[in-house]
Scaffold this motif. Structure first.
Motif, PDB file in Angstrom:
ATOM      1  N   THR A 185     -41.394 -39.697  14.291  1.00 35.00           N
ATOM      2  CA  THR A 185     -41.795 -39.018  15.528  1.00 35.00           C
ATOM      3  C   THR A 185     -40.961 -37.771  15.813  1.00 35.00           C
ATOM      4  O   THR A 185     -41.177 -37.115  16.832  1.00 35.00           O
ATOM      5  CB  THR A 185     -41.679 -39.983  16.726  1.00 35.00           C
ATOM      6  N   ASN A 186     -40.032 -37.449  14.935  1.00 35.45           N
ATOM      7  CA  ASN A 186     -39.263 -36.209  15.080  1.00 35.45           C
ATOM      8  C   ASN A 186     -38.716 -35.793  13.729  1.00 35.45           C
ATOM      9  O   ASN A 186     -38.577 -36.614  12.812  1.00 35.45           O
ATOM     10  CB  ASN A 186     -38.106 -36.382  16.068  1.00 35.45           C
ATOM     11  N   SER A 187     -38.422 -34.516  13.602  1.00 29.83           N
ATOM     12  CA  SER A 187     -37.697 -33.986  12.450  1.00 29.83           C
ATOM     13  C   SER A 187     -36.233 -33.803  12.832  1.00 29.83           C
ATOM     14  O   SER A 187     -35.868 -33.845  14.011  1.00 29.83           O
ATOM     15  CB  SER A 187     -38.296 -32.641  12.012  1.00 29.83           C
ATOM     16  N   TRP A 188     -35.377 -33.590  11.823  1.00 33.35           N
ATOM     17  CA  TRP A 188     -33.955 -33.419  12.089  1.00 33.35           C
ATOM     18  C   TRP A 188     -33.721 -32.248  13.043  1.00 33.35           C
ATOM     19  O   TRP A 188     -34.265 -31.154  12.857  1.00 33.35           O
ATOM     20  CB  TRP A 188     -33.189 -33.164  10.783  1.00 33.35           C
ATOM     21  N   ASP A 189     -32.935 -32.499  14.080  1.00 33.37           N
ATOM     22  CA  ASP A 189     -32.523 -31.490  15.069  1.00 33.37           C
ATOM     23  C   ASP A 189     -33.669 -30.962  15.919  1.00 33.37           C
ATOM     24  O   ASP A 189     -33.478 -30.023  16.694  1.00 33.37           O
ATOM     25  CB  ASP A 189     -31.837 -30.294  14.384  1.00 33.37           C
ATOM     26  N   PRO A 196     -37.166 -31.494  18.651  1.00 28.66           N
ATOM     27  CA  PRO A 196     -37.582 -32.350  19.765  1.00 28.66           C
ATOM     28  C   PRO A 196     -38.435 -33.524  19.294  1.00 28.66           C
ATOM     29  O   PRO A 196     -39.131 -33.448  18.281  1.00 28.66           O
ATOM     30  CB  PRO A 196     -38.394 -31.405  20.654  1.00 28.66           C
ATOM     31  N   GLN A 197     -38.365 -34.606  20.046  1.00 29.51           N
ATOM     32  CA  GLN A 197     -39.144 -35.810  19.768  1.00 29.51           C
ATOM     33  C   GLN A 197     -40.128 -36.047  20.904  1.00 29.51           C
ATOM     34  O   GLN A 197     -39.780 -35.895  22.081  1.00 29.51           O
ATOM     35  CB  GLN A 197     -38.224 -37.027  19.642  1.00 29.51           C
ATOM     36  N   TYR A 198     -41.350 -36.428  20.536  1.00 23.33           N
ATOM     37  CA  TYR A 198     -42.317 -36.853  21.542  1.00 23.33           C
ATOM     38  C   TYR A 198     -43.119 -38.007  20.947  1.00 23.33           C
ATOM     39  O   TYR A 198     -43.800 -37.837  19.943  1.00 23.33           O
ATOM     40  CB  TYR A 198     -43.262 -35.722  21.946  1.00 23.33           C
ATOM     41  N   TYR A 199     -43.008 -39.164  21.574  1.00 22.02           N
ATOM     42  CA  TYR A 199     -43.739 -40.349  21.123  1.00 22.02           C
ATOM     43  C   TYR A 199     -44.480 -40.959  22.303  1.00 22.02           C
ATOM     44  O   TYR A 199     -43.905 -41.144  23.386  1.00 22.02           O
ATOM     45  CB  TYR A 199     -42.780 -41.386  20.525  1.00 22.02           C
ATOM     46  N   ASN A 200     -45.748 -41.273  22.099  1.00 23.61           N
ATOM     47  CA  ASN A 200     -46.559 -41.921  23.122  1.00 23.61           C
ATOM     48  C   ASN A 200     -47.369 -43.025  22.454  1.00 23.61           C
ATOM     49  O   ASN A 200     -48.130 -42.764  21.510  1.00 23.61           O
ATOM     50  CB  ASN A 200     -47.485 -40.909  23.794  1.00 23.61           C
ATOM     51  N   THR A 201     -47.203 -44.268  22.907  1.00 23.75           N
ATOM     52  CA  THR A 201     -47.908 -45.391  22.315  1.00 23.75           C
ATOM     53  C   THR A 201     -49.413 -45.244  22.544  1.00 23.75           C
ATOM     54  O   THR A 201     -49.842 -44.999  23.673  1.00 23.75           O
ATOM     55  CB  THR A 201     -47.442 -46.714  22.947  1.00 23.75           C
ATOM     56  N   PRO A 202     -50.229 -45.392  21.492  1.00 22.83           N
ATOM     57  CA  PRO A 202     -51.680 -45.320  21.684  1.00 22.83           C
ATOM     58  C   PRO A 202     -52.151 -46.388  22.668  1.00 22.83           C
ATOM     59  O   PRO A 202     -51.612 -47.496  22.695  1.00 22.83           O
ATOM     60  CB  PRO A 202     -52.236 -45.575  20.276  1.00 22.83           C
ATOM     61  N   TYR A 203     -53.145 -46.035  23.481  1.00 18.37           N
ATOM     62  CA  TYR A 203     -53.681 -47.017  24.423  1.00 18.37           C
ATOM     63  C   TYR A 203     -54.330 -48.176  23.662  1.00 18.37           C
ATOM     64  O   TYR A 203     -54.926 -47.976  22.606  1.00 18.37           O
ATOM     65  CB  TYR A 203     -54.684 -46.358  25.356  1.00 18.37           C
ATOM     66  N   GLY A 204     -54.173 -49.373  24.213  1.00 16.65           N
ATOM     67  CA  GLY A 204     -54.663 -50.571  23.556  1.00 16.65           C
ATOM     68  C   GLY A 204     -53.648 -51.205  22.634  1.00 16.65           C
ATOM     69  O   GLY A 204     -53.922 -52.234  22.019  1.00 16.65           O
ATOM     70  N   LEU A 210     -37.509 -48.382  14.291  1.00 20.50           N
ATOM     71  CA  LEU A 210     -36.826 -48.096  13.033  1.00 20.50           C
ATOM     72  C   LEU A 210     -36.236 -46.694  13.140  1.00 20.50           C
ATOM     73  O   LEU A 210     -36.939 -45.752  13.526  1.00 20.50           O
ATOM     74  CB  LEU A 210     -37.791 -48.181  11.851  1.00 20.50           C
ATOM     75  N   SER A 211     -34.940 -46.560  12.842  1.00 18.40           N
ATOM     76  CA  SER A 211     -34.277 -45.264  12.976  1.00 18.40           C
ATOM     77  C   SER A 211     -33.296 -45.057  11.835  1.00 18.40           C
ATOM     78  O   SER A 211     -32.561 -45.971  11.461  1.00 18.40           O
ATOM     79  CB  SER A 211     -33.534 -45.185  14.318  1.00 18.40           C
ATOM     80  N   TRP A 212     -33.289 -43.835  11.308  1.00 25.18           N
ATOM     81  CA  TRP A 212     -32.471 -43.483  10.149  1.00 25.18           C
ATOM     82  C   TRP A 212     -31.564 -42.321  10.526  1.00 25.18           C
ATOM     83  O   TRP A 212     -32.012 -41.309  11.066  1.00 25.18           O
ATOM     84  CB  TRP A 212     -33.385 -43.111   8.983  1.00 25.18           C
ATOM     85  N   HIS A 213     -30.257 -42.442  10.263  1.00 29.54           N
ATOM     86  CA  HIS A 213     -29.283 -41.403  10.580  1.00 29.54           C
ATOM     87  C   HIS A 213     -28.882 -40.640   9.327  1.00 29.54           C
ATOM     88  O   HIS A 213     -28.765 -41.217   8.245  1.00 29.54           O
ATOM     89  CB  HIS A 213     -28.028 -42.016  11.219  1.00 29.54           C
ATOM     90  N   ASP A 269     -27.895 -36.561  13.176  1.00 27.85           N
ATOM     91  CA  ASP A 269     -29.079 -36.803  14.002  1.00 27.85           C
ATOM     92  C   ASP A 269     -29.803 -38.026  13.474  1.00 27.85           C
ATOM     93  O   ASP A 269     -29.533 -38.505  12.362  1.00 27.85           O
ATOM     94  CB  ASP A 269     -30.002 -35.578  13.973  1.00 27.85           C
ATOM     95  N   ARG A 270     -30.744 -38.518  14.281  1.00 26.73           N
ATOM     96  CA  ARG A 270     -31.575 -39.652  13.913  1.00 26.73           C
ATOM     97  C   ARG A 270     -33.035 -39.264  13.958  1.00 26.73           C
ATOM     98  O   ARG A 270     -33.463 -38.496  14.817  1.00 26.73           O
ATOM     99  CB  ARG A 270     -31.341 -40.844  14.862  1.00 26.73           C
ATOM    100  N   ARG A 271     -33.796 -39.863  13.052  1.00 22.48           N
ATOM    101  CA  ARG A 271     -35.251 -39.809  13.110  1.00 22.48           C
ATOM    102  C   ARG A 271     -35.751 -41.204  13.500  1.00 22.48           C
ATOM    103  O   ARG A 271     -35.110 -42.220  13.192  1.00 22.48           O
ATOM    104  CB  ARG A 271     -35.852 -39.359  11.782  1.00 22.48           C
ATOM    105  N   TRP A 272     -36.927 -41.238  14.150  1.00 25.33           N
ATOM    106  CA  TRP A 272     -37.404 -42.473  14.772  1.00 25.33           C
ATOM    107  C   TRP A 272     -38.837 -42.786  14.372  1.00 25.33           C
ATOM    108  O   TRP A 272     -39.700 -41.904  14.336  1.00 25.33           O
ATOM    109  CB  TRP A 272     -37.346 -42.347  16.299  1.00 25.33           C
ATOM    110  N   LYS A 273     -39.061 -44.081  14.095  1.00 31.51           N
ATOM    111  CA  LYS A 273     -40.390 -44.671  13.976  1.00 31.51           C
ATOM    112  C   LYS A 273     -40.466 -45.837  14.964  1.00 31.51           C
ATOM    113  O   LYS A 273     -39.432 -46.411  15.333  1.00 31.51           O
ATOM    114  CB  LYS A 273     -40.668 -45.208  12.571  1.00 31.51           C
ATOM    115  N   TYR A 274     -41.690 -46.214  15.334  1.00 32.85           N
ATOM    116  CA  TYR A 274     -41.887 -47.343  16.234  1.00 32.85           C
ATOM    117  C   TYR A 274     -42.937 -48.286  15.667  1.00 32.85           C
ATOM    118  O   TYR A 274     -43.898 -47.851  15.037  1.00 32.85           O
ATOM    119  CB  TYR A 274     -42.293 -46.859  17.631  1.00 32.85           C
ATOM    120  N   ARG A 275     -42.722 -49.580  15.878  1.00 31.00           N
ATOM    121  CA  ARG A 275     -43.682 -50.600  15.454  1.00 31.00           C
ATOM    122  C   ARG A 275     -44.644 -50.845  16.609  1.00 31.00           C
ATOM    123  O   ARG A 275     -44.227 -51.177  17.717  1.00 31.00           O
ATOM    124  CB  ARG A 275     -42.959 -51.893  15.081  1.00 31.00           C
ATOM    125  N   ILE A 276     -45.935 -50.683  16.354  1.00 31.95           N
ATOM    126  CA  ILE A 276     -46.947 -50.846  17.393  1.00 31.95           C
ATOM    127  C   ILE A 276     -47.954 -51.905  16.956  1.00 31.95           C
ATOM    128  O   ILE A 276     -48.255 -52.041  15.771  1.00 31.95           O
ATOM    129  CB  ILE A 276     -47.656 -49.518  17.701  1.00 31.95           C
TER     130      ILE A 276
END
Length: 246
Positions: free
Chosen positions: A141-145, A147-155, A162-165, A171-178
């Motif tokens: 949901t973001n690249s190194w350095d 901005p990040q913007y994450y919005n869970t899909p409706y439903g 999950l985050s990797w430094h 910096d960290r990059r982010w994934k989310y389990r939905i």
């Protein structure tokens, strides 16, 4: 006067039909400072995350907001919540999900200026009889350095992270389990394994992790594979392709 009263009632009705989303309204942490966020209700999950990175501070500031879980689940079953311990070491992988029927209800983190990284805790809530299915991880949901913007899909519901430094960018990059939500049966048998515990992790020195062939979301700490440095353009080539088994 009567027309104005009708308009007022119509506006109130329209507002009541809009899905409730609670936002903090601003940044929930200062640079290098602690972060603590919790949805206003146990019947909500963290649905949106925004963040910006500062190269001088080598830290991120975050905004978060929440959305309601389905009403048929809220009315059928009692809800229990609790905070995990710290889920990652500084400079290391963070990989966690709230269990078979859990969702993320809050985040806490502390920053360390030596490592220029954060350790994270998650608040998980679970509803007996809530069934999550078709779970998957988002892309980064973001690249190194950047901005990040994450919005869970409706439903769907946010149930893991999950985050990797990377030290090169501090910096960290982010994934989310939905996951999608299956309608719960109020008379169904309760699910016993609501949470999967992760013990608190002691701080370690900043050493290179050994390479591994495969990682699965079993909520235990797993070292990450070594990766080659890239040209530093912040693209996904700087992030390892982490295999996750659902």
């Amino acid at each position: 006067m009567a027309n104005l009263e009708i308009v007022r009632l119509l506006v109130l009705l329209a507002v009541s039909l809009v899905p409730t989303i609670y936002a903090c309204g601003g940044w929930i942490n200062q640079w290098d400072g602690p972060l603590e966020f919790e949805c206003r209700s146990v019947h909500q999950f963290v649905s949106r995350v925004q963040s910006i990175h500062n190269n001088h501070r080598e830290d991120r500031r975050y905004k978060m907001s929440c959305r309601n879980i389905p009403s048929y689940v809220r009315h059928c079953h009692s809800t229990s919540c609790r905070w995990t311990g710290y889920l990652n070491n500084y400079d290391d992988l963070l990989m966690y999900n709230c269990g078979r029927n859990g969702y993320i209800n809050g985040f806490r983190s502390v920053h360390n200026n030596h490592y220029e990284d954060r350790r994270w805790r998650v608040r998980c809530c679970t509803v007996r009889g809530l069934y999550l299915h078709d779970c998957t991880h988002t892309g980064w949901t973001n690249s190194w350095d950047r901005p990040q913007y994450y919005n869970t899909p409706y439903g769907q519901i946010t149930s893991g992270v999950l985050s990797w430094h990377k030290n090169r960018y501090e910096d960290r990059r982010w994934k989310y389990r939905i996951c999608k939500v299956r309608k719960a049966h109020c008379t169904g048998e309760p699910i016993e394994e609501d949470f999967v515990d992760i013990p608190a992790i002691a701080d370690r020195s900043n050493t290179a992790p050994p390479a591994v062939e495969e990682m699965s979301v079993d909520t235990s700490y797993t070292d990450v594979p070594a990766v080659e440095e890239s040209s530093g353009d912040g693209s996904s080539a700087d992030t390892p392709d982490i295999s996750i088994s659902e």
